[in-house]
Design an enzyme around this catalytic site. Structure first.
Site, mmCIF file in Angstrom:
data_model
loop_
_atom_site.group_PDB
_atom_site.id
_atom_site.type_symbol
_atom_site.label_atom_id
_atom_site.label_comp_id
_atom_site.label_asym_id
_atom_site.label_seq_id
_atom_site.Cartn_x
_atom_site.Cartn_y
_atom_site.Cartn_z
ATOM 1 N N CYS A 128 -8.073 0.861 -13.478
ATOM 2 C CA CYS A 128 -7.367 -0.390 -13.171
ATOM 3 C C CYS A 128 -8.347 -1.497 -12.796
ATOM 4 O O CYS A 128 -8.094 -2.677 -13.050
ATOM 5 C CB CYS A 128 -6.341 -0.182 -12.061
ATOM 6 S SG CYS A 128 -7.040 0.437 -10.514
ATOM 7 N N HIS A 147 -5.438 0.279 -5.739
ATOM 8 C CA HIS A 147 -5.065 -0.115 -7.091
ATOM 9 C C HIS A 147 -5.377 -1.589 -7.278
ATOM 10 O O HIS A 147 -5.373 -2.363 -6.321
ATOM 11 C CB HIS A 147 -3.568 0.156 -7.297
ATOM 12 C CG HIS A 147 -3.082 -0.123 -8.676
ATOM 13 N ND1 HIS A 147 -3.629 0.466 -9.796
ATOM 14 C CD2 HIS A 147 -2.085 -0.955 -9.136
ATOM 15 C CE1 HIS A 147 -2.997 0.041 -10.878
ATOM 16 N NE2 HIS A 147 -2.061 -0.821 -10.501
#
Length: 371
Positions: free
Chosen positions: A32, A311
């Protein structure tokens, strides 16, 4: 993308140009950090256009060696040439090249998006410079680079200074800082220039990008054990030191230092401080005291409570509309939602991996309006 894709396509409607594409990127296990940076770069229109031009100019070169630049150019071309307006693309070839090039990104551990951006831009510059040097040695191929106007000189080659080259990566992202030190005894000012691709700013609770920039350029007094050696006085003297922007970049990248090492804990802690960022930014305090105006077009957000897990998502502005890119998922968001990414107004926040509303932006990108 399925139902999500059709929903996005309906939301896009006729508000976006026919040729624009909005594709999610597949996650290959904690990639990510890479996907969020790629989306921010894709919607950095000058960079994207020059990268696509590079691909078009070099796609017929049969013996071209694969590198990060060719892989990135190929990925952006894949996205821009899709028949559909939305969907998902696996950036597998690019990710494999990143891991091959740098062992830091080979593991499945959580990586830092800002470190990846720095690595990528510097790697692209190295490749372009090597290609330029190879082109100069061939009389049949004209050089595509120019000299930097005010940049520092490179090392001497055969006793002669070789001026640094400026690539289209430099033209987009490089600015020049001047580190000024004024001797308080003789008033002599010593100035040293250094180039930058981004500004890393210290942050405080309930502050703003503007106040962080002012602190970055604030005057610091050097005294006691930190006295400055003045060449004119030939001795250590008290002095005042400050950093000023000599040449603002076309694309201003601001990195907020949200990870701080706490000695008592023996580890890094995430600062989820609330730092307000504007949609339009005036950059004052430059050498010529003129304001440079910028417009926010991308924010990379770290979601999570610490540096070793969490994330990344990317918020990008395209044709006056904001979208959130979360790996494979893409959705339109209202501009009013941007304030939820300022951070937490509380000193300590119980972040979770799903706590987007209390996690602040880590890296912000502004495009110049008046350059």
């Amino acid at each position: 993308m399925g139902a999500t894709g059709s929903k996005l396509e309906k939301a896009l409607g006729d508000q976006f140009p026919e040729g624009e594409r909005y594709f999610g990127l597949e996650n290959f296990g904690n990639t990510c950090y890479c996907n969020s940076v790629l989306q921010a770069l894709y919607f950095c229109v000058p960079f994207r256009e020059q990268l696509l031009d590079y691909y078009a100019s070099n796609k017929n070169v049969g013996d071209a060696e694969e590198n990060l630049l060719t892989c990135l150019a190929d990925l952006f071309t894949q996205i821009s040439s899709q028949k559909k307006k939305t969907g998902v693309i696996p950036p597998k070839r690019f990710v494999q090249r990143v891991k091959k090039q740098n062992e830091l990104f080979r593991s499945y551990m959580h990586q830092d998006a800002h470190e990846f951006l720095n690595f990528l831009l510097n790697e692209l510059v190295d490749i372009l410079e090597k290609e330029s040097n190879a082109a100069k040695s061939s009389p049949e191929v004209p050089s595509t680079t120019e000299k930097i106007a005010n940049g520092p000189s490179r090392l001497k080659m055969n006793g002669v200074h070789k001026e640094p080259l400026v690539t289209w990566v430099h033209k987009n992202f490089q600015g020049i800082l001047t580190n000024e030190t004024r001797c308080l005894r003789c008033e002599t000012v010593t100035a040293r220039d250094e180039t930058f691709f981004d500004l890393s700013l210290d942050i405080e609770q309930n502050s703003s990008i503007t106040s962080c920039l002012k602190n970055f350029s604030s005057t610091e007094t050097l005294n006691a054990e930190d006295k400055f050696f003045c060449d004119k006085c030939c001795s250590l003297q008290e002095a005042q030191k400050r950093m000023k922007i000599k040449k603002p970049p076309r694309i201003l990248v601001i990195h907020l230092k949200r990870f701080k090492y706490i000695e008592q804990l023996g580890r890094y802690k995430k600062l989820s401080y609330r730092v307000v960022f504007p949609m339009e930014l005036k950059l004052s305090g430059t050498i010529d005291d003129t304001d440079s105006e910028y417009s926010l077009f991308a924010v990379v957000v770290h979601v999570g409570s610490g540096p070793n897990h969490g994330h990344y998502v990317s918020l990008v502005k395209s044709h006056n509309h904001w979208l959130c890119f979360d790996d494979e998922n893409v959705e339109m968001i209202d501009e009013s939602m941007m304030q939820t990414f300022f951070g937490s107004a509380q000193e300590y926040s119980s972040n979770t991996d799903h706590g987007c509303t209390v996690d602040g932006g880590s890296t912000l990108s502004f495009s110049g309006l008046t350059k």
